[in-house]
Design an enzyme around this catalytic site. Structure first.
Site: not given
Ligand code: NAG
Ligand code: NAG
Ligand code: NAG
Length: 404
Positions: A224, A246-248
């Site tokens: 995430d 991941g989502h940064g």
């Protein structure tokens, strides 16, 4: 820099004179070795009570420096709460060479909000060690759609001041890896997070309702957000952090609740995003809220095949009709700088500013942004209700509305 300076002052001006003026006595430095409290370094027997008892004594000791020593080895550990306030002025937990391992049955941690939770402490540091929460069995349960517990955050600090987390590794958390909630003066340095790119809700570091937070020299691979920045975060500096998978790095989701404090004065500098879903993101639900985002500097970022390198989404609403009936966001987003952002985007839309007509984004500034697409496609920008200006080289070409 205020944060860095604070910490230097804290270490040098305070510790040094203390040491010079008062010769170390038994109450200046006191060591609490968890082996003396019955911890088992082979990982066979449960060490939860040993750690808790060592904390209680170290915290209540009343000396200047109390150190809890977790020696090399593997320790089986269920959920533990380390509560303050402490009588000792500084409490540190040293875990270099130690691995704390969660029980194989995910239900032991799964019902607690945190595995290791520090609450109401001051002048506390956690140094070294590997925290292995054994998350995959809970992730599998969640994937199967069965009824599963929510899962525990691996390490959390709540209502705490003057906190340091250094050279710690968190592996396979059930939920968030590290959470900072209602804290002041926090320094997180040299942290490593490792979890599968598909693992659900395993944010690397989550910060909310906290002031003066510094996150340095860390490497975060997870499923995430790399770092998520929640409501009420002020004076946060992130520097030299590598994210991916991941989502940064994400400011948001905001407007989760109608009444929430804003996010203010954020610096994100010298970061790398490798194969992440987003790079630098600001995200708000399209709902009424007192929240806002003001004063964010994204400086010197390198994108390596990031899917949405630069994105503001003020219209976030996965379940439109029920959760955002009017699609109006009242979270004001202003004064956002992107400078020295370069590298490759995995999609042609490398810059996306999706702001709300009721409440446009203002004061977006782009300077020296250069994003190319991997397969020679020309990158593009997409803007809705986004005001600001582009300076220097900016590719993809800016679509900001220059109204001032
Ligand atoms: C934290 O450390 C500072 C500096 O040593 C000290 O003045 C202060 O009393 C400590 N706070 C607590 C709650 O012990
Ligand atoms: C970014 O950080 C790396 C090390 O993490 C360093 O080598 C590099 O010089 C930094 N780049 C900039 C532009 O500050
Ligand atoms: C969207 O709605 C569905 C069904 O009502 C629900 O299961 C899901 O959790 C909702 N998603 C979000 C993000 O609210």
């Amino acid at each position: 820099m205020a944060c860095l300076a604070d910490h230097l002052v804290w270490t040098l001006l305070l510790f040094l004179p203390l040491l010079l003026l008062s010769p170390p006595s038994s109450s200046t430095f006191t060591l609490f070795d968890v082996l003396d409290f019955g911890a088992d370094p082979t990982g066979a027997a449960d060490s939860t009570l040993a750690l808790r008892d060592a904390w209680t004594l170290a915290c209540d000791h009343g000396g200047i420096f109390a150190t809890i020593l977790v020696r090399r080895g593997s320790y089986l550990l269920g959920p533990v709460r380390f509560r303050g306030p402490c009588k000792s002025r500084h409490v540190s937990m040293r875990m270099g060479g130690a691995t704390l391992v969660a029980p194989p049955d995910y239900r032991v941690l799964g019902g607690s909000s945190s595995w290791l939770s520090f609450d109401g402490v001051s002048n506390t540091s956690v140094h070294g060690g590997v925290l292995d929460a054994k998350g995959p069995s809970l992730w599998a349960c969640k994937d199967s759609g069965r009824n599963c517990p929510g899962g525990a955050t691996t390490l959390s600090f709540t209502n705490s001041n003057n906190i340091r987390i250094k050279d710690l590794t968190s592996v396979d958390s059930q939920m968030f890896h590290i959470s900072i909630n209602r804290c002041r003066n926090v320094r997180i340095q040299g942290v490593r997070v490792k979890a599968d790119g598909d693992s659900p809700n395993t944010d690397g570091i989550h910060v909310q309702l906290s002031t003066n937070v510094l996150i340095l020299l860390s490497d975060i691979a997870t499923g995430d957000d790399c770092i998520s920045i929640g409501p009420g975060t002020r004076n946060l500096r992130i520097q030299r952090v590598r994210c991916g998978p991941g989502h940064g790095i994400s400011i948001g989701s905001l407007a989760r609740s109608e009444n929430e404090p804003g996010v203010q004065n954020i610096i994100v500098k010298n970061t790398t995003f490798q194969g992440t879903q987003n790079g630098l993101r600001i995200k708000s639900w399209a709902r009424p809220s007192t929240g806002f985002v003001q004063g964010v500097h994204f400086i010197d970022a390198r994108m390596i095949n990031a899917h949405n390198p630069i994105i503001i989404d003020q219209n976030y609403c996965p379940n439109d009709s029920q959760t955002c009936p009017n699609q109006e966001s009242s979270v004001k987003i202003s004064d956002i700088l992107y400078r020295g952002i370069q590298g490759t985007s995995a999609t042609p839309i490398a810059v996306r500013f999706d702001c709300n007509a009721e409440n446009p984004c203002t004061g977006i500034r782009m300077r020296n942004v250069y994003l190319t697409c991997l397969d020679d496609e020309v990158t593009r920008s997409s803007c809705a209700n986004a005001n600001g200006e582009a300076l220097g080289t900016v590719q993809p070409r800016s679509c900001l509305y220059e109204n001032s």
